[in-house]
Design an enzyme around this catalytic site. Structure first.
Site, PDB file in Angstrom:
ATOM      1  N   ARG A  87      -2.578  -8.580  13.792  1.00  0.00           N
ATOM      2  CA  ARG A  87      -3.175  -7.640  12.830  1.00  0.00           C
ATOM      3  C   ARG A  87      -3.692  -8.366  11.590  1.00  0.00           C
ATOM      4  O   ARG A  87      -4.739  -8.001  11.054  1.00  0.00           O
ATOM      5  CB  ARG A  87      -2.155  -6.572  12.435  1.00  0.00           C
ATOM      6  CG  ARG A  87      -1.871  -5.574  13.558  1.00  0.00           C
ATOM      7  CD  ARG A  87      -1.395  -4.244  13.013  1.00  0.00           C
ATOM      8  NE  ARG A  87      -0.259  -4.372  12.122  1.00  0.00           N
ATOM      9  CZ  ARG A  87       1.010  -4.422  12.521  1.00  0.00           C
ATOM     10  NH1 ARG A  87       1.306  -4.357  13.796  1.00  0.00           N
ATOM     11  NH2 ARG A  87       1.975  -4.525  11.637  1.00  0.00           N
ATOM     12  N   LYS A 104       0.814  -1.221   0.000  1.00  0.00           N
ATOM     13  CA  LYS A 104       0.000   0.000   0.000  1.00  0.00           C
ATOM     14  C   LYS A 104       0.842   1.263   0.000  1.00  0.00           C
ATOM     15  O   LYS A 104       0.535   2.214  -0.722  1.00  0.00           O
ATOM     16  CB  LYS A 104      -0.933   0.016   1.222  1.00  0.00           C
ATOM     17  CG  LYS A 104      -2.195  -0.779   1.016  1.00  0.00           C
ATOM     18  CD  LYS A 104      -3.236  -0.403   2.056  1.00  0.00           C
ATOM     19  CE  LYS A 104      -2.701  -0.623   3.464  1.00  0.00           C
ATOM     20  NZ  LYS A 104      -3.672  -0.200   4.477  1.00  0.00           N
TER      21      LYS A 104
END
Ligand code: ZN
Length: 228
Positions: free
Chosen positions: A175, A20
């Protein structure tokens, strides 16, 4: 307040480690949009030692996500910025849940969203990338360590690139699991609204970016004469 955004209005989704940061940097250069990374904004608050920052630090150290109300407040504040309204935005790190996505669309009102980009990478690949991930301690530019103990310097400013404090193997596993749980409904929400753009994120950063721009072009500039 955020109803008059003129430039592209984009959300960038994908597991952490899906590339990202790299694609965001390319989109910012190519489209001239403002990069709104909620993670970077919150880390700035932590570094500045503000009241918000101290609270966020506790949550991050516990491996918890920052509550919706806090992130929403930060995002609303950023979207109201005149520069963001003029140039458009790339939201990165938000929304993480379907509830946040609904709140975002409400916040944007009539200007709405152009697309939610979903960078797709298998979990095993992401795990490997995250363990070698470093970020510049000065300017936040992401980079990759070839070896665990190898010192890495930022290609942009020459600063030392470090592992984020929340990038321990345990925190990474937590996560990834949290993302799996929340991402299904979130992607479904954007898909139902015909806003989701799936992009195969395996390959070189340039290959992924080419794929991404091929998807975005008809959305941002129509299906007629393509502008590049
Ligand atoms: Zn740097």
């Amino acid at each position: 307040m955020a109803s008059a955004v003129h430039g592209p209005r984009l959300v960038l989704l994908g597991r952490q480690g899906a590339g990202k940061g790299t694609q965001a940097a390319k989109l910012v250069v190519h489209l001239g949009v403002q990069h709104l990374s909620t993670g970077a904004i919150l880390r700035q608050e932590v570094a500045a030692g503000t009241e918000l920052g101290l609270h966020v630090q506790e949550l991050m150290e516990a491996g918890d996500l920052v509550p919706d109300e806090i992130v929403l407040e930060v995002v609303a504040h950023q979207l109201a910025d005149p520069d963001v309204q003029r140039r458009g935005f790339l939201l990165d790190g938000f929304p993480r849940t379907q509830r946040q996505a609904a709140a975002l669309l409400q916040l944007l009102g009539s200007s709405g969203l152009d697309a939610a980009i979903n960078l797709e990478v298998p979990a095993a690949v992401v795990r490997r990338r995250l363990l070698s991930r470093r970020v510049c301690s000065r300017c936040d530019t992401p980079t990759t360590a070839r070896h665990r103990e190898h010192t890495v310097y930022c290609q942009i400013c020459g600063g030392t690139a470090v592992r984020r404090p929340d990038d321990t193997p345990d925190a990474i596993e937590r996560r990834l699991a949290t993302y799996e749980e929340q991402t299904g409904p979130l992607l479904g929400f954007f898909r139902d609204k015909r806003l989701l753009v799936d992009v195969d994120s395996l390959g070189s950063p340039d290959e992924v970016f080419d794929r991404l721009m091929r998807e975005l072009q008809p959305i941002l500039w129509g299906t007629g004469e393509a502008v590049s």
